[in-house]
Write a protein that holds these residues in place. Sequence first.
Motif, PDB file in Angstrom:
ATOM      1  N   LYS A 218      45.657  -1.351 -33.684  1.00  0.00           N
ATOM      2  CA  LYS A 218      46.110  -1.560 -32.306  1.00  0.00           C
ATOM      3  C   LYS A 218      47.616  -1.774 -32.260  1.00  0.00           C
ATOM      4  O   LYS A 218      48.307  -1.217 -31.385  1.00  0.00           O
ATOM      5  N   ALA A 219      48.152  -2.542 -33.196  1.00  0.00           N
ATOM      6  CA  ALA A 219      49.592  -2.807 -33.222  1.00  0.00           C
ATOM      7  C   ALA A 219      50.384  -1.523 -33.478  1.00  0.00           C
ATOM      8  O   ALA A 219      51.423  -1.275 -32.851  1.00  0.00           O
ATOM      9  N   ILE A 220      49.895  -0.696 -34.392  1.00  0.00           N
ATOM     10  CA  ILE A 220      50.596   0.557 -34.715  1.00  0.00           C
ATOM     11  C   ILE A 220      50.605   1.491 -33.516  1.00  0.00           C
ATOM     12  O   ILE A 220      51.644   2.071 -33.161  1.00  0.00           O
ATOM     13  N   LEU A 221      49.467   1.629 -32.848  1.00  0.00           N
ATOM     14  CA  LEU A 221      49.403   2.564 -31.730  1.00  0.00           C
ATOM     15  C   LEU A 221      50.100   2.023 -30.485  1.00  0.00           C
ATOM     16  O   LEU A 221      50.583   2.799 -29.656  1.00  0.00           O
ATOM     17  N   THR A 222      50.176   0.707 -30.355  1.00  0.00           N
ATOM     18  CA  THR A 222      50.963   0.129 -29.258  1.00  0.00           C
ATOM     19  C   THR A 222      52.430   0.476 -29.446  1.00  0.00           C
ATOM     20  O   THR A 222      53.124   0.852 -28.489  1.00  0.00           O
ATOM     21  N   TRP A 242      53.992  -6.793 -36.827  1.00  0.00           N
ATOM     22  CA  TRP A 242      52.623  -7.248 -36.589  1.00  0.00           C
ATOM     23  C   TRP A 242      52.292  -8.450 -37.476  1.00  0.00           C
ATOM     24  O   TRP A 242      51.613  -9.384 -37.048  1.00  0.00           O
ATOM     25  N   MET A 243      52.806  -8.462 -38.680  1.00  0.00           N
ATOM     26  CA  MET A 243      52.513  -9.556 -39.610  1.00  0.00           C
ATOM     27  C   MET A 243      53.086 -10.889 -39.129  1.00  0.00           C
ATOM     28  O   MET A 243      52.598 -11.948 -39.518  1.00  0.00           O
ATOM     29  N   LYS A 244      54.083 -10.832 -38.261  1.00  0.00           N
ATOM     30  CA  LYS A 244      54.649 -12.065 -37.720  1.00  0.00           C
ATOM     31  C   LYS A 244      53.645 -12.813 -36.845  1.00  0.00           C
ATOM     32  O   LYS A 244      53.807 -14.014 -36.592  1.00  0.00           O
ATOM     33  N   THR A 245      52.615 -12.112 -36.389  1.00  0.00           N
ATOM     34  CA  THR A 245      51.581 -12.754 -35.569  1.00  0.00           C
ATOM     35  C   THR A 245      50.540 -13.473 -36.427  1.00  0.00           C
ATOM     36  O   THR A 245      49.687 -14.180 -35.898  1.00  0.00           O
ATOM     37  N   LEU A 246      50.596 -13.267 -37.743  1.00  0.00           N
ATOM     38  CA  LEU A 246      49.646 -13.906 -38.655  1.00  0.00           C
ATOM     39  C   LEU A 246      50.167 -15.274 -39.074  1.00  0.00           C
ATOM     40  O   LEU A 246      51.363 -15.563 -38.962  1.00  0.00           O
ATOM     41  N   GLY A 247      49.297 -16.103 -39.564  1.00  0.00           N
ATOM     42  CA  GLY A 247      49.700 -17.433 -40.006  1.00  0.00           C
ATOM     43  C   GLY A 247      50.605 -17.360 -41.225  1.00  0.00           C
ATOM     44  O   GLY A 247      50.571 -16.394 -41.986  1.00  0.00           O
ATOM     45  N   PRO A 248      51.435 -18.384 -41.445  1.00  0.00           N
ATOM     46  CA  PRO A 248      52.375 -18.377 -42.568  1.00  0.00           C
ATOM     47  C   PRO A 248      51.686 -18.269 -43.928  1.00  0.00           C
ATOM     48  O   PRO A 248      52.202 -17.621 -44.834  1.00  0.00           O
ATOM     49  N   ASN A 249      50.531 -18.899 -44.093  1.00  0.00           N
ATOM     50  CA  ASN A 249      49.822 -18.811 -45.361  1.00  0.00           C
ATOM     51  C   ASN A 249      49.335 -17.392 -45.642  1.00  0.00           C
ATOM     52  O   ASN A 249      49.381 -16.909 -46.779  1.00  0.00           O
ATOM     53  N   GLU A 254      49.704 -12.322 -48.495  1.00  0.00           N
ATOM     54  CA  GLU A 254      49.606 -10.868 -48.360  1.00  0.00           C
ATOM     55  C   GLU A 254      50.873 -10.148 -48.804  1.00  0.00           C
ATOM     56  O   GLU A 254      50.817  -9.052 -49.346  1.00  0.00           O
ATOM     57  N   GLY A 255      52.032 -10.740 -48.550  1.00  0.00           N
ATOM     58  CA  GLY A 255      53.277 -10.084 -48.933  1.00  0.00           C
ATOM     59  C   GLY A 255      53.412  -8.713 -48.276  1.00  0.00           C
ATOM     60  O   GLY A 255      53.265  -8.569 -47.069  1.00  0.00           O
ATOM     61  N   GLU A 256      53.642  -7.692 -49.095  1.00  0.00           N
ATOM     62  CA  GLU A 256      53.808  -6.325 -48.576  1.00  0.00           C
ATOM     63  C   GLU A 256      52.512  -5.523 -48.625  1.00  0.00           C
ATOM     64  O   GLU A 256      52.503  -4.324 -48.319  1.00  0.00           O
ATOM     65  N   LEU A 257      51.402  -6.165 -48.961  1.00  0.00           N
ATOM     66  CA  LEU A 257      50.135  -5.438 -49.090  1.00  0.00           C
ATOM     67  C   LEU A 257      49.714  -4.707 -47.813  1.00  0.00           C
ATOM     68  O   LEU A 257      49.254  -3.564 -47.894  1.00  0.00           O
ATOM     69  N   PRO A 258      49.845  -5.312 -46.620  1.00  0.00           N
ATOM     70  CA  PRO A 258      49.464  -4.568 -45.421  1.00  0.00           C
ATOM     71  C   PRO A 258      50.272  -3.282 -45.238  1.00  0.00           C
ATOM     72  O   PRO A 258      49.731  -2.275 -44.762  1.00  0.00           O
ATOM     73  N   ILE A 259      51.552  -3.305 -45.613  1.00  0.00           N
ATOM     74  CA  ILE A 259      52.370  -2.091 -45.509  1.00  0.00           C
ATOM     75  C   ILE A 259      51.848  -1.050 -46.496  1.00  0.00           C
ATOM     76  O   ILE A 259      51.669   0.128 -46.147  1.00  0.00           O
ATOM     77  N   LYS A 260      51.590  -1.468 -47.724  1.00  0.00           N
ATOM     78  CA  LYS A 260      51.082  -0.539 -48.737  1.00  0.00           C
ATOM     79  C   LYS A 260      49.739   0.047 -48.314  1.00  0.00           C
ATOM     80  O   LYS A 260      49.479   1.245 -48.498  1.00  0.00           O
ATOM     81  N   ARG A 261      48.890  -0.799 -47.717  1.00  0.00           N
ATOM     82  CA  ARG A 261      47.569  -0.310 -47.303  1.00  0.00           C
ATOM     83  C   ARG A 261      47.690   0.677 -46.149  1.00  0.00           C
ATOM     84  O   ARG A 261      46.938   1.660 -46.080  1.00  0.00           O
TER      85      ARG A 261
END
Length: 355
Positions: A218-222, A242-249, A254-261
Amino acid sequence: MTDTPHKRRPRYKGTHPRTFDEKYKEHSNDPALIEKLHAKGKTPAGTHRPIMVDEILEVLSPHPGEVGVDATLGFGGHATALLERVAPGDAPLKGRLVAFDRDPIEIVKTIGRLNARGFGPDVLTPLLSNYSNVEAQLVRFNLKGKIDFLLADLGLSSMQIDDPTRGFTFKRPGPLDLRMNPQEGKPASALLAQTNEAELTRWLEEYSDEPRARHLAKAILTRQKKKKIETTLDLADTVRDWMKTLGPNVRESEGELPIKRAFQALRIETNQEFAALDAFLESLPRILAPNARVAILSFHSGEDRRVKKTFQKLSRDGFFEDVSPEALRPTPEEQQSNTRSRPAKLRWGRCSRSN
């Protein structure tokens, strides 16, 4: 007679080159520099280091005179090791290696390197083709059912990762292309512009095991609706926002894993990698000779699951008389000296003597 004007070396900011084009010493294959980079666990720009070579040679056990397939030629590291076994210079009977690669840019360079090492058309048959077409291609050469050993390295080649113009890396700016063959199909940016949330969610779930697939889609298509995502940095920055909306922990773990995925999911869909792998695996019983050996290197769970299930089925059916009880991993020493080897999993199978 006019002297050739001196060409100045590329200039770059700081004390070390950072971009692909600036690494002129690495492109020149300076032996001392290459050895130094290897010692640091790095891969020189524009090259690729073959993974688990010793383990693959042990499993495949290629002998002079045998016919083999390298389903993913790449930089030619594995092919060189295999050719040295099946077609050594002093062998009275020379073997043959049929090598597939769908990348029209890299295959030309690799053929040149292998020819320079003495492996010409008498022992090497390179094919610009997706390995999903392996059966049809072997029929052309009357080799169907006559393959003594087969290797498939399903990983992305370092040459493709390092070159920003191919769009495989989010660490440098480039077009969001992600095609193995830039002359076929549509770039990832075009697919992204045409997809919907449900479809993108499925890609992220099935191709990269993204745990928050629906929210990320949803974030990508927005972002896509506001401004087209056309470059590697466009996509990487979208995921970071989009990752800024996730909790700090979560962000820390996760680091850069969401980008890699996200890049992995788009790359697999762009190249139809799972469909190609399924077709390739399905053809194995028809192309291998009795007592043939197979080794497949995979680099993420979706690939490994397919290979594992296929090998288990072929074992139950009696086609394989022996399979690896579990995936082999690179040694700690190799993982240290070549960091790109760390995710690798090697599975092998050995055909029965009368398949």
